[in-house]
Design a protein around this motif. Structure first.
Motif, PDB file in Angstrom:
ATOM      1  N   LEU A  23       0.795  -1.231   0.000  1.00 37.23           N
ATOM      2  CA  LEU A  23       0.000   0.000   0.000  1.00 37.23           C
ATOM      3  C   LEU A  23       0.820   1.270   0.000  1.00 37.23           C
ATOM      4  N   ALA A  24       2.104   1.190  -0.240  1.00 39.98           N
ATOM      5  CA  ALA A  24       2.976   2.362  -0.143  1.00 39.98           C
ATOM      6  C   ALA A  24       2.515   3.505  -1.039  1.00 39.98           C
ATOM      7  N   ALA A  32      -1.484   9.790   4.404  1.00 38.13           N
ATOM      8  CA  ALA A  32      -1.438   9.092   5.690  1.00 38.13           C
ATOM      9  C   ALA A  32       0.009   8.773   6.065  1.00 38.13           C
ATOM     10  N   GLU A  33       0.216   8.420   7.319  1.00 37.41           N
ATOM     11  CA  GLU A  33       1.536   8.078   7.818  1.00 37.41           C
ATOM     12  C   GLU A  33       1.599   6.591   8.144  1.00 37.41           C
ATOM     13  N   VAL A  43       7.106  -0.077   3.474  1.00 36.74           N
ATOM     14  CA  VAL A  43       7.144   1.068   2.564  1.00 36.74           C
ATOM     15  C   VAL A  43       8.548   1.240   1.993  1.00 36.74           C
ATOM     16  N   ARG A  44       9.563   1.113   2.853  1.00 39.96           N
ATOM     17  CA  ARG A  44      10.943   1.229   2.369  1.00 39.96           C
ATOM     18  C   ARG A  44      11.257   0.128   1.367  1.00 39.96           C
ATOM     19  N   LEU A  45      10.780  -1.084   1.644  1.00 34.09           N
ATOM     20  CA  LEU A  45      10.999  -2.185   0.707  1.00 34.09           C
ATOM     21  C   LEU A  45      10.335  -1.876  -0.631  1.00 34.09           C
ATOM     22  N   SER A 197      15.038   5.601   1.096  1.00 39.55           N
ATOM     23  CA  SER A 197      14.747   6.623   2.088  1.00 39.55           C
ATOM     24  C   SER A 197      13.608   6.200   2.988  1.00 39.55           C
ATOM     25  N   SER A 198      13.541   6.795   4.155  1.00 40.78           N
ATOM     26  CA  SER A 198      12.501   6.458   5.110  1.00 40.78           C
ATOM     27  C   SER A 198      11.164   6.983   4.638  1.00 40.78           C
ATOM     28  N   PRO A 199      10.067   6.275   4.998  1.00 44.26           N
ATOM     29  CA  PRO A 199       8.736   6.764   4.593  1.00 44.26           C
ATOM     30  C   PRO A 199       8.366   8.038   5.333  1.00 44.26           C
TER      31      PRO A 199
END
Length: 199
Positions: A23-24, A32-33, A43-45, A197-199
């Motif tokens: 769902l990234a 949303a966070e 998300v990073r993957l 990068s971080s989400p």
């Protein structure tokens, strides 16, 4: 890679991480966070998988072969084509029926989201009930996938009918997917083999 591939590449990972990987893009569009660290890892993957695909020389050569107006949207065409080949040829890449695999995994993700990210739970249910991941292996499913994307913005409307370009270049695109996807799976199976990068 598109939705089915991201779900498949989450095999063996916790439901929260699978949810983040699946769902990234929706998370980014909704503003949303990430609800927890495992979702954020997913998300990073997802982002790292997409970056790996964007940089791959085989896929870059195929993208360059798209004529106008498809070239601008070449990454989208390849993502959707990848899910088409993965769904159509599912027994080549996984044991067990496609629908059973997808439904079981989406049920896990839905339970996790209901508890930890209820805002996203209806989306996971919609993916299941509308068969976004299981119907994409047919010509009709390919057309519906491009129609959904075309509705996102006026610029994306050009993607209506893009399934004809996939069908026209099918042997070339299938060969590229057959070369790339096993290499991508091997990287993912190694754990967290990418940086992003971080989400």
């Amino acid at each position: 890679m598109n939705l089915l591939a991201h779900l498949h590449l989450s095999d063996g990972r916790p439901a929260a991480e699978a949810a983040g990987n699946l769902l990234a893009d929706f998370l980014r569009r909704s503003g949303a966070e990430a609800p927890d660290a495992d979702f954020a890892a997913g998300v990073r993957l997802h982002r790292a998988i997409d970056a790996f695909a964007d940089a791959d020389s085989v896929l870059r050569a195929v993208r360059a072969g798209f004529a106008s107006p498809w070239r601008r949207w070449g990454g989208v065409l390849l993502d959707v084509a990848g899910d088409y080949f993965l769904a159509r040829d599912w027994p080549r890449y996984a044991a067990g029926p496609l629908r059973a695999h997808v439904d079981a995994r989406l049920a896990e993700i839905h339970r996790y989201l209901q508890a930890g990210a209820p805002r996203l739970a209806p989306l996971a249910e919609r993916l299941r009930t509308e068969e976004w991941l299981t119907a994409c292996g047919s010509s009709a499913g390919l057309r519906r996938a491009f129609e959904r994307i075309a509705r996102r913005s006026p610029a994306a409307a050009v993607l209506r009918g893009a399934e004809r370009e996939i069908e026209r270049r099918q042997p070339e695109l299938q060969a590229a997917f057959g070369d790339f996807y096993p290499r991508l799976r091997a990287r993912c199976a190694a754990g967290q083999p990418f940086s992003a990068s971080s989400p």
